[in-house]
Design a protein around this motif. Structure first.
Motif, PDB file in Angstrom:
ATOM      1  N   PRO A 113      32.393  52.247 135.363  1.00  0.00           N
ATOM      2  CA  PRO A 113      31.783  51.830 134.089  1.00  0.00           C
ATOM      3  C   PRO A 113      32.487  52.428 132.875  1.00  0.00           C
ATOM      4  O   PRO A 113      32.644  51.746 131.848  1.00  0.00           O
ATOM      5  CB  PRO A 113      30.334  52.327 134.217  1.00  0.00           C
ATOM      6  CG  PRO A 113      30.091  52.431 135.690  1.00  0.00           C
ATOM      7  CD  PRO A 113      31.397  52.841 136.273  1.00  0.00           C
ATOM      8  N   GLN A 114      32.902  53.663 132.950  1.00  0.00           N
ATOM      9  CA  GLN A 114      33.548  54.290 131.799  1.00  0.00           C
ATOM     10  C   GLN A 114      34.905  53.659 131.518  1.00  0.00           C
ATOM     11  O   GLN A 114      35.298  53.500 130.353  1.00  0.00           O
ATOM     12  CB  GLN A 114      33.678  55.788 132.043  1.00  0.00           C
ATOM     13  CG  GLN A 114      32.336  56.488 132.273  1.00  0.00           C
ATOM     14  CD  GLN A 114      32.504  57.962 132.571  1.00  0.00           C
ATOM     15  OE1 GLN A 114      33.213  58.670 131.861  1.00  0.00           O
ATOM     16  NE2 GLN A 114      31.839  58.432 133.619  1.00  0.00           N
ATOM     17  N   ALA A 117      34.460  50.441 129.682  1.00  0.00           N
ATOM     18  CA  ALA A 117      34.155  50.635 128.266  1.00  0.00           C
ATOM     19  C   ALA A 117      35.376  51.065 127.458  1.00  0.00           C
ATOM     20  O   ALA A 117      35.455  50.783 126.263  1.00  0.00           O
ATOM     21  CB  ALA A 117      33.044  51.674 128.115  1.00  0.00           C
ATOM     22  N   TYR A 188      23.187  42.255 133.127  1.00  0.00           N
ATOM     23  CA  TYR A 188      23.233  43.708 132.980  1.00  0.00           C
ATOM     24  C   TYR A 188      24.592  44.133 132.423  1.00  0.00           C
ATOM     25  O   TYR A 188      25.639  43.618 132.812  1.00  0.00           O
ATOM     26  CB  TYR A 188      22.986  44.373 134.335  1.00  0.00           C
ATOM     27  CG  TYR A 188      22.934  45.884 134.282  1.00  0.00           C
ATOM     28  CD1 TYR A 188      21.784  46.545 133.880  1.00  0.00           C
ATOM     29  CD2 TYR A 188      24.056  46.633 134.637  1.00  0.00           C
ATOM     30  CE1 TYR A 188      21.742  47.930 133.839  1.00  0.00           C
ATOM     31  CE2 TYR A 188      24.026  48.017 134.599  1.00  0.00           C
ATOM     32  CZ  TYR A 188      22.858  48.665 134.196  1.00  0.00           C
ATOM     33  OH  TYR A 188      22.821  50.042 134.142  1.00  0.00           O
ATOM     34  N   ASP A 189      24.587  45.102 131.516  1.00  0.00           N
ATOM     35  CA  ASP A 189      25.817  45.648 130.943  1.00  0.00           C
ATOM     36  C   ASP A 189      26.397  46.665 131.925  1.00  0.00           C
ATOM     37  O   ASP A 189      25.886  47.777 132.061  1.00  0.00           O
ATOM     38  CB  ASP A 189      25.518  46.300 129.595  1.00  0.00           C
ATOM     39  CG  ASP A 189      26.792  46.693 128.852  1.00  0.00           C
ATOM     40  OD1 ASP A 189      27.866  46.718 129.488  1.00  0.00           O
ATOM     41  OD2 ASP A 189      26.715  46.972 127.644  1.00  0.00           O
ATOM     42  N   ARG A 191      28.920  48.425 131.751  1.00  0.00           N
ATOM     43  CA  ARG A 191      29.465  49.632 131.146  1.00  0.00           C
ATOM     44  C   ARG A 191      28.443  50.759 131.109  1.00  0.00           C
ATOM     45  O   ARG A 191      28.802  51.932 130.962  1.00  0.00           O
ATOM     46  CB  ARG A 191      29.952  49.340 129.727  1.00  0.00           C
ATOM     47  CG  ARG A 191      31.068  48.307 129.656  1.00  0.00           C
ATOM     48  CD  ARG A 191      31.389  47.954 128.232  1.00  0.00           C
ATOM     49  NE  ARG A 191      30.237  47.380 127.549  1.00  0.00           N
ATOM     50  CZ  ARG A 191      30.221  46.999 126.269  1.00  0.00           C
ATOM     51  NH1 ARG A 191      31.319  47.113 125.540  1.00  0.00           N
ATOM     52  NH2 ARG A 191      29.135  46.497 125.723  1.00  0.00           N
ATOM     53  N   GLN A 192      27.175  50.384 131.234  1.00  0.00           N
ATOM     54  CA  GLN A 192      26.108  51.378 131.181  1.00  0.00           C
ATOM     55  C   GLN A 192      25.621  51.803 132.562  1.00  0.00           C
ATOM     56  O   GLN A 192      24.626  52.527 132.667  1.00  0.00           O
ATOM     57  CB  GLN A 192      24.915  50.801 130.386  1.00  0.00           C
ATOM     58  CG  GLN A 192      25.271  50.288 129.009  1.00  0.00           C
ATOM     59  CD  GLN A 192      25.847  51.374 128.123  1.00  0.00           C
ATOM     60  OE1 GLN A 192      25.409  52.530 128.190  1.00  0.00           O
ATOM     61  NE2 GLN A 192      26.819  51.024 127.291  1.00  0.00           N
TER      62      GLN A 192
END
Length: 560
Positions: A113-114, A117, A188-189, A191-192
């Motif tokens: 996820p990081q 982003a 759903y995102d 990245r979170q």
């Protein structure tokens, strides 16, 4: 146009990022133009395709020139380099083919996820793998599923019909409306998504797996010392895979399931624990404690039938298992598995095209074994005048590394069918007087010498070619007047010729059963022996011509 503009070129160029998947680039292009990926391909004039990720990537590469002309760039970097962690994936696929374990699950596109982003929302090629992995930048575990809906990214082509950014999960979720024009998506995102740091044990296991895979991929011939045996890096890696497969079934733990990752890493740690032991007996003790290296299983079975040999077996694990059982295996098994060698092993697996090989590499070819073993070869355990023991020793030599039945060995060596029980009687006698282990080692050393220096004579071909009629023709063709002071018995000369030419003994030939044996009736004087030798050599040259030259070796041969 006169101004130098190309009206067929799309105005915005979206270049692929470093290590980016082509499907990720397609999704970013579609998102930049506010369309779905399927609509983008249609607008580019390419036929619509709904396929898996590998097939879609092949499709994009096939139309790379058209995409570059329309969008100003290709769907992948021109100087595309393989992933730095790709050795493990490549070796895993090679292992599945070599060991015939079946089809592996398709590689899963994982994600950090990081990184999503921070990298401009690019899905990386290094994320597509079968084995668990960690992000080298953020030191967290790569995720396999969306934490909201539980779907695997890119597992279905539904993402091509979603007009959402690449960081939004496009999978269908919840109760779907009756109308097909509208679908409820997860949204759903990614990245979170919450992540978990990589544990010390997991990091060490993954690092050792990658290190072993890189060493195997380098094709290094430097031996690796494992459990007291020197093996190649590839055999070491395959032993790890075999232990993982025996403990957890490799095809199941590689699937993107919730517990597959933990089972794979725990099985890998157990494999390293077994192989890190200093001796084979210590490694076998650890394996027995965890139910590995099962003698009745398919990875290290203590059987020699054809069904077991059709699946290749890892030489390192085979040596560990066989060495740990060397005191309880029968003499026949000790010969078959070559327990007297520095590294016990299974007989060679049956090749898929048996007609393309003349004999298995791990067994002594019958063409290299005379009917009666050469004199002085097994002294002091077998005396030269003990002809039945020398014939039985020839059968024992033929059994080394082989699954041949005793009856078939006796048949090919030209021995009577009843002789098939003689090797067992010889072994029983040797075990009673405590000389079996030295004899076993001597047979193993002889087999090694024959492999290094093969005989110049094809004994098997000569046994089949030396027919009695040809023997008689060869004997009748030579002149015996050169020895007027000797009475030459042509029947005796025929028996001696057959013995010399085939490396056998006349008492085991139905046409030359002479009592006493012909060698005892040969002239005792030196001159008489030389004359008989000359006659045999002349008759042997004629016999060699009559038989059609089954080999180009000398009349007789002795091991170096």
């Amino acid at each position: 146009m006169a101004g130098g503009y190309d009206i067929s070129r799309w105005p915005i160029t979206v270049s692929p990022l470093s290590d980016e998947l082509p499907v990720s680039w397609l999704w970013r292009v579609a998102n930049r133009y506010g369309m779905t990926s399927a609509a983008t391909l249609a607008a580019l004039g390419l036929p619509q395709v709904n396929a898996s990720v590998p097939r879609l990537e092949t499709y994009l590469r096939r139309h790379a020139d058209a995409l570059a002309a329309a969008l100003g760039t290709q769907p992948f970097p021109v100087d595309e380099l393989p992933s730095s962690d790709g050795a493990l994936e490549v070796e895993l696929e090679r292992y599945a083919v070599d060991y015939r374990i079946g089809r592996l699950p398709a590689a899963t596109i994982r994600f950090c996820p990081q990184c999503l982003a921070e990298s401009g929302v690019a899905w990386l090629r290094s994320w597509r793998r079968r084995t668990p992995a960690a992000c080298p930048i953020h030191e967290v575990q790569l995720l396999v599923r969306c934490p909201e809906c539980g779907a695997v990214p890119f597992s279905r082509s539904i993402w091509m019909t979603a007009a959402t950014p690449p960081w939004i999960c496009p999978q269908l979720a919840g109760q779907q409306p009756p109308s097909r024009r509208r679908r409820n998506r997860c949204g759903y995102d990614l990245r979170q998504a919450p992540t978990a740091p990589l544990g010390v044990l997991e990091a060490d296991t993954l690092d050792r797996l990658h290190t072993s895979a890189e060493a195997a991929a380098a094709h290094s011939l430097e031996p690796v010392d494992v459990a007291g045996f020197g093996v190649t890096a590839r055999d070491h890696l395959d032993a790890i895979f075999e232990l993982i497969d025996e403990d957890s079934d490799l095809t199941q733990v590689l699937a993107p399931i919730a517990t597959g990752r933990d089972r794979l890493l725990s099985s890998a740690r157990l494999a390293f624990e077994v192989l890190d032991q200093p001796t084979a007996h210590a490694a076998a003790d650890i394996a027995d404690r965890h139910g590995l290296l099962d003698p009745n299983g398919r990875h290290t079975p203590i059987v020699t039938d054809a069904s077991a040999r059709r699946r290749p077996h890892n030489p390192l694990l085979a040596a560990v298992r066989l060495r740990s059982l060397e005191d309880v295996l029968s003499p026949t098994a000790q010969l078959t598995f070559r327990l007297a060698s520095s590294m016990p092993r299974y007989p060679e697996p049956i090749p898929r095209c048996p007609d393309q090989v003349q004999y298995w590499l791990e067994q002594v070819p019958l063409a290299a074994i005379p009917q009666v073993l050469w004199p002085g070869t097994l002294t002091p355990w077998i005396q030269d005048d003990d002809i039945p023991a020398r014939a039985a020793s020839a059968m024992l030599l033929a059994k080394i590394g082989s699954t041949r039945a005793w009856s078939l060995i006796a048949l090919d060596l030209g021995l009577p069918a009843a002789f098939a029980t003689t090797p067992s009687a010889l072994v029983t006698r040797m075990r009673r007087n405590g000389t079996w282990q030295p004899l076993l080692q001597a047979l193993e050393d002889l087999a090694t010498r024959l492999a290094d220096s093969p005989p110049l004579i094809d004994y098997s071909a000569r046994r089949w070619a030396a027919e009695p009629t040809l023997i008689e023709q060869a004997v009748q063709s030579i002149e015996t007047d050169a020895a007027p002071e000797m009475l030459i018995d042509r029947e005796q000369l025929a028996a001696l010729l057959w013995q010399t030419y085939t490396g056998g003994d006349a008492r085991y030939h139905p046409d030359y059963e002479i009592d006493p044996p012909p060698e005892t009736r040969a002239p005792s004087s030196r001159r008489g022996a030389a004359l008989v030798t000359g006659l045999i050599e002349r008759a042997g040259a004629e016999l060699h011509r009559l038989t059609g030259h089954p080999d180009h070796g000398p009349l007789e041969w002795r091991p170096p």
